[in-house]
Design a protein around this motif. Structure first.
Motif, short mmCIF file in Angstrom:
data_model
loop_
_atom_site.label_atom_id
_atom_site.label_comp_id
_atom_site.label_asym_id
_atom_site.label_seq_id
_atom_site.Cartn_x
_atom_site.Cartn_y
_atom_site.Cartn_z
N ARG A 67 0.83 -1.21 0.00
CA ARG A 67 0.00 0.00 0.00
C ARG A 67 0.86 1.26 0.00
O ARG A 67 0.49 2.29 -0.58
N VAL A 68 2.00 1.18 0.67
CA VAL A 68 2.95 2.30 0.62
C VAL A 68 3.39 2.53 -0.82
O VAL A 68 3.41 3.67 -1.32
N ALA A 79 10.56 9.54 -6.62
CA ALA A 79 10.94 9.56 -5.21
C ALA A 79 11.69 8.29 -4.87
O ALA A 79 11.70 7.32 -5.63
N ILE A 80 12.31 8.30 -3.69
CA ILE A 80 12.94 7.10 -3.12
C ILE A 80 12.50 6.99 -1.68
O ILE A 80 12.50 7.98 -0.94
N LEU A 81 12.12 5.79 -1.26
CA LEU A 81 11.79 5.53 0.13
C LEU A 81 12.65 4.38 0.64
O LEU A 81 12.70 3.32 0.02
N LEU A 104 0.77 5.51 6.46
CA LEU A 104 0.82 4.22 5.78
C LEU A 104 1.97 3.36 6.27
O LEU A 104 1.83 2.13 6.42
N ILE A 105 3.10 3.97 6.54
CA ILE A 105 4.26 3.21 7.03
C ILE A 105 3.94 2.59 8.39
O ILE A 105 4.21 1.39 8.60
N TYR A 106 3.36 3.37 9.29
CA TYR A 106 3.04 2.80 10.59
C TYR A 106 1.88 1.81 10.54
O TYR A 106 1.84 0.83 11.30
N GLN A 107 0.96 2.00 9.62
CA GLN A 107 -0.08 0.99 9.43
C GLN A 107 0.53 -0.32 8.93
O GLN A 107 0.09 -1.41 9.32
N ALA A 108 1.57 -0.22 8.10
CA ALA A 108 2.22 -1.41 7.57
C ALA A 108 2.95 -2.22 8.63
O ALA A 108 3.23 -3.40 8.45
#
Length: 429
Positions: A48-49, A65-67, A422-426
């Protein structure tokens, strides 16, 4: 420009192999290590991220972008999206160079704390010990006459500006983004962002302006870290970049981090925002990283890659050590990531740029002090971001950090908050 300071994100250990199995198998995100309580990421959540970032590109909001999300010293998520520049259509890649802007501040703050550990600098030192002109600074106060006209009165300092004030943004030095007071108008009219001077010349110029408030009374986002950079120069006898390169950047392997790109062959590696998304403010546009600069702005001047900043972030998360070399003591990191403007200090906050009701501010970082409503985000997380869109967060409770590299002045606040959610939901938070 309130979106300058929106959310960004928060250590302990589980087995990396178990994490890899979890992500690879797409298991649920809510499992926790019985030994440490650190949360683990789900493959579905990370997907989802990815979809969110891809949608930002498809809808034309950002070029690319880069994550990077790293936990227990290993990448959990490391993805490149889109292109560096819509004009060249070159793909985003790990060696892409980004304007860091205010993500320079943590680097300068760490450099200053190295001098504190060396015994050459103290948090309660007056800035005037190193820059004598600061002893004569005044505080500008608006006085309204009976006819409604406003005049500027200059008041003496009630106490000196200290090094701690520079680190925590309580010096009275402002940015002048808003013109709601005569002092802020003076800062805006001084056009400090658009000049090119040495740090010594910059400090001399800003010392001629009045402070926006008495030191130690208000968290006011501004040029404090730029002045801190000059203090580092005075103590070390080197330029800010020379000192940081010798003590921090080169030892950490941050070989692409500098104040401009000196090698002309690297121009294609520079990330650019969308053509209509280049304004940082009414009079300031995103800088050209290829332009040689005398001004080594400790508060907003650096450029670098995601790999470089990851090494810096991992050193902080490790408690000051990276690859067997100590840069700061764990107790120094703890001091930097403690709230230094807590209610008992009676320091007020300028909410226009402050990083949220659930945060305090340490020595170079915003620090989460309470859990935001509707979340289970950890306290103790510390972070900062840059006006061109980059942000990072370090989460000691979950032993992880995240870095997002993008160039989008107009979309930064919205993306930062949504992506963090979204990151913390993941990871089940």
């Amino acid at each position: 420009m309130k979106q300058w300071r929106t959310e960004a994100f928060s250590r302990r250990l589980i087995v990396v192999a178990a994490l890899a199995l979890l992500v690879g198998a797409g298991c649920g995100a809510r499992a926790e290590s019985p030994a440490t309580g650190a949360h683990r990421f789900s493959a579905a959540g990370l997907a989802r991220v990815s979809e969110y970032i891809k949608n930002e590109i498809v809808t034309g909001k950002i070029p690319g972008a880069i994550l990077l999300i790293q936990q227990h010293g290993k990448p959990v998520y490391d993805e490149n999206f889109g292109v560096r520049d819509v004009a060249t259509q070159l793909s985003m890649s790990a060696d892409t160079i980004f304007r860091l802007y205010s993500m320079s501040k943590p680097i300068t703050s760490v450099a200053a704390m190295m001098l504190v550990e060396d015994g050459k600098l103290a948090l309660d030192d007056p800035v005037s010990k190193y820059i004598p002109a600061f002893a004569d600074m005044k505080v500008g106060v608006d006085r309204r006459a009976e006819d409604g006209r406003t005049t500027l009165a200059l008041e003496p300092l009630k106490r000196p500006i200290t090094i701690e004030d520079l680190l925590r943004h309580t010096s009275g030095l402002t940015y002048g983004f808003s013109d709601d007071s005569t002092v802020r108008k003076l800062y805006a009219d001084a056009n400090l962002f658009n000049g090119d001077w040495t740090n010594a010349e910059f400090a001399a110029r800003i010392a001629k302006l009045p402070l926006a408030e008495q030191p130690g009374t208000l968290w006011d986002y501004g040029h404090s870290t730029d002045v801190l950079g000059r203090v580092i120069e005075v103590i070390s006898g080197k330029t800010l970049y020379q000192f940081e390169k010798e003590r921090l950047l080169d030892p950490l392997g941050m070989n692409e981090t500098a104040f401009y790109v000196a090698d002309p062959t690297k121009r294609p590696r520079i990330a650019e925002p969308m053509p209509d998304d280049r304004a940082l403010g009414p009079t300031t546009m995103v800088s050209d990283p290829m332009q040689p600069r005398k001004w080594e702005s400790g508060g907003a001047g650096m450029i670098g890659t995601i790999g470089d900043y990851a090494r810096f972030a991992q050193m902080l998360l490790n408690g000051g050590t990276f690859e067997g070399r100590r840069y700061l003591k764990p107790e120094t990191i703890a001091l930097m990531t403690k709230d230094h403007i807590s209610p008992e200090t009676k320091i007020a906050r300028d909410d226009r740029y402050y990083p949220g009701a659930n945060s305090g501010f340490g020595l170079g970082f915003a620090v989460r002090t309470s859990v935001p409503p509707g979340t289970s985000w950890p306290t103790g997380e510390y972070r900062w971001d840059g006006v061109a869109g980059t942000f990072f967060f370090i989460d000691p409770e979950d032993d992880m950090f995240g870095i997002f590299m993008v160039q989008t002045p107009s979309q930064r606040g919205r993306i930062q908050l949504q992506l963090k959610t979204l990151i913390y939901q993941a990871m089940g938070r």
